[in-house]
Design an enzyme around this catalytic site. Sequence first.
Site, PDB file in Angstrom:
ATOM      1  N   ASN A  16       0.875  -1.174   0.000  1.00 24.56           N
ATOM      2  CA  ASN A  16       0.000   0.000   0.000  1.00 24.56           C
ATOM      3  C   ASN A  16       0.909   1.219   0.000  1.00 24.56           C
ATOM      4  OD1 ASN A  16      -1.750   2.075   0.465  1.00 24.56           O
ATOM      5  ND2 ASN A  16      -2.466   1.364   2.476  1.00 24.56           N
ATOM      6  N   TRP A  17       1.024   1.831  -1.174  1.00 17.27           N
ATOM      7  CA  TRP A  17       1.966   2.953  -1.303  1.00 17.27           C
ATOM      8  C   TRP A  17       1.424   4.230  -0.655  1.00 17.27           C
ATOM      9  CZ3 TRP A  17       4.054   2.683  -7.089  1.00 17.27           C
ATOM     10  CH2 TRP A  17       4.739   1.460  -7.259  1.00 17.27           C
ATOM     11  N   LYS A  18       0.166   4.224  -0.255  1.00 17.04           N
ATOM     12  CA  LYS A  18      -0.464   5.399   0.352  1.00 17.04           C
ATOM     13  C   LYS A  18      -0.223   6.630  -0.540  1.00 17.04           C
ATOM     14  CE  LYS A  18      -0.285   3.120   4.792  1.00 17.04           C
ATOM     15  NZ  LYS A  18      -0.172   3.172   6.239  1.00 17.04           N
ATOM     16  N   HIS A 101      -9.693   1.224   4.859  1.00 12.67           N
ATOM     17  CA  HIS A 101      -8.420   1.367   5.577  1.00 12.67           C
ATOM     18  C   HIS A 101      -8.610   2.282   6.790  1.00 12.67           C
ATOM     19  CE1 HIS A 101      -4.266   2.441   6.451  1.00 12.67           C
ATOM     20  NE2 HIS A 101      -3.933   1.352   5.791  1.00 12.67           N
ATOM     21  N   GLU A 103      -6.913   4.612   7.891  1.00 15.74           N
ATOM     22  CA  GLU A 103      -6.677   6.043   7.615  1.00 15.74           C
ATOM     23  C   GLU A 103      -7.906   6.671   6.971  1.00 15.74           C
ATOM     24  OE1 GLU A 103      -2.967   5.382   5.579  1.00 15.74           O
ATOM     25  OE2 GLU A 103      -2.107   4.771   7.505  1.00 15.74           O
ATOM     26  N   GLU A 173      -5.519  -4.996  10.460  1.00 18.43           N
ATOM     27  CA  GLU A 173      -4.515  -3.950  10.643  1.00 18.43           C
ATOM     28  C   GLU A 173      -4.771  -3.233  11.963  1.00 18.43           C
ATOM     29  OE1 GLU A 173      -2.580  -2.823   6.644  1.00 18.43           O
ATOM     30  OE2 GLU A 173      -4.160  -1.398   7.054  1.00 18.43           O
ATOM     31  N   GLY A 179       2.475   2.102  10.890  1.00 18.79           N
ATOM     32  CA  GLY A 179       3.441   3.197  10.788  1.00 18.79           C
ATOM     33  C   GLY A 179       4.162   3.511  12.087  1.00 18.79           C
ATOM     34  N   SER A 219       3.381  -2.354  10.324  1.00 20.10           N
ATOM     35  CA  SER A 219       4.821  -2.448  10.546  1.00 20.10           C
ATOM     36  C   SER A 219       5.406  -3.809  10.163  1.00 20.10           C
ATOM     37  CB  SER A 219       5.170  -2.083  11.993  1.00 20.10           C
ATOM     38  OG  SER A 219       4.797  -0.746  12.276  1.00 20.10           O
ATOM     39  N   GLY A 240       2.797  -1.191   4.298  1.00 18.87           N
ATOM     40  CA  GLY A 240       2.870   0.241   4.028  1.00 18.87           C
ATOM     41  C   GLY A 240       4.305   0.674   3.783  1.00 18.87           C
ATOM     42  N   GLY A 241       4.943   1.217   4.804  1.00 18.58           N
ATOM     43  CA  GLY A 241       6.280   1.805   4.667  1.00 18.58           C
ATOM     44  C   GLY A 241       7.284   0.927   3.946  1.00 18.58           C
TER      45      GLY A 241
HETATM   46  P1  13P Z   1       2.934   0.233   7.725  1.00 15.77           P
HETATM   47  O1  13P Z   1       3.426  -1.059   7.095  1.00 15.77           O
HETATM   48  O2  13P Z   1       3.677   1.430   7.296  1.00 15.77           O
HETATM   49  O3  13P Z   1       2.804   0.090   9.207  1.00 15.77           O
HETATM   50  O4  13P Z   1       1.440   0.454   7.167  1.00 15.77           O
HETATM   51  C1  13P Z   1       0.528  -0.577   7.209  1.00 15.77           C
HETATM   52  C2  13P Z   1      -0.663  -0.207   6.434  1.00 15.77           C
HETATM   53  O5  13P Z   1      -1.407   0.690   6.795  1.00 15.77           O
HETATM   54  C3  13P Z   1      -0.918  -0.952   5.188  1.00 15.77           C
HETATM   55  O6  13P Z   1      -2.195  -0.682   4.683  1.00 15.77           O
END
Ligand code: 13P
Length: 261
Positions: A16-18, A101, A103, A173, A179, A219, A240-241
Amino acid sequence: MSLMTSAVRKPLIAGNWKMHLGLAQSVDLAKAVRDGTTGSPAEVAVCVPFTALSVVAEVLKGSHVRLGGQDLYWEAQGAFTGEVSAGQLCDAGATHVIIGHSERRRLFGDTDEAANKKLKAALAAKLIPIVCVGETLDERQSNQTFRVLETQLAGALKGFAPADLPPVVVAYEPVWAIGTGVTATPAQAQEAHLFLRKQAAKLYGEGFAAGLRILYGGSVTAENVDNLMAQPDLDGALVGGASLKAPSFSRIANFQVTAKA
Ligand code: 13P
């Protein structure tokens, strides 16, 4: 012990590149992911910003890597400024889409009802939906985790014909792990995944639950993926990251598990 064998569930590792990366960087990363994950035991996907969908689709064309959007709106078309429909995602080359998600829930007011409508639209368009659920730190600390997971899962999956549901993927999640660098322990993740699978069985039967892929997100790194994936009810990861750098994402996609715990 797992509710049922994981042998039927092909793992899915999705990035997930956000809201990251411009077009040139997106193309470079997609190329590196495509070339670095050919030996992956999983289905591999990258969920990219809307603006990058078509250029990344071009890079991934004919390859094993799938493409996803990070959200959608449930109407097919119309005066919905700023929104993107399931049909538009497909048109741009997407096969997958993230729904609900944390967020989106926390920053943009997405509800379980919205997730339900988005899921309907995604399935109708033959997109593979990745429905996210997860508790906040406060909720975990006040023993609300299972109640939150039950409510979010039931809300998103409400009112479907069982025959429509097999493409659905769920991502657990925990908000406190996103994050933060604080990953759920393999045991914490397994406990939540098994709970979700049992809830899925209550809602739509054991056959559905046995085939339901449940990803872990929060994470995930190249260092912790193998231990997480060794858990019997972990069927992949939403990253994510660590999905923004080709070496770490490729190592995650090429996870190594000799036998499920
Ligand atoms: P991180 O891997 O950066 O914690 O993010 C997870 C995420 O929200 C994937 O959708």
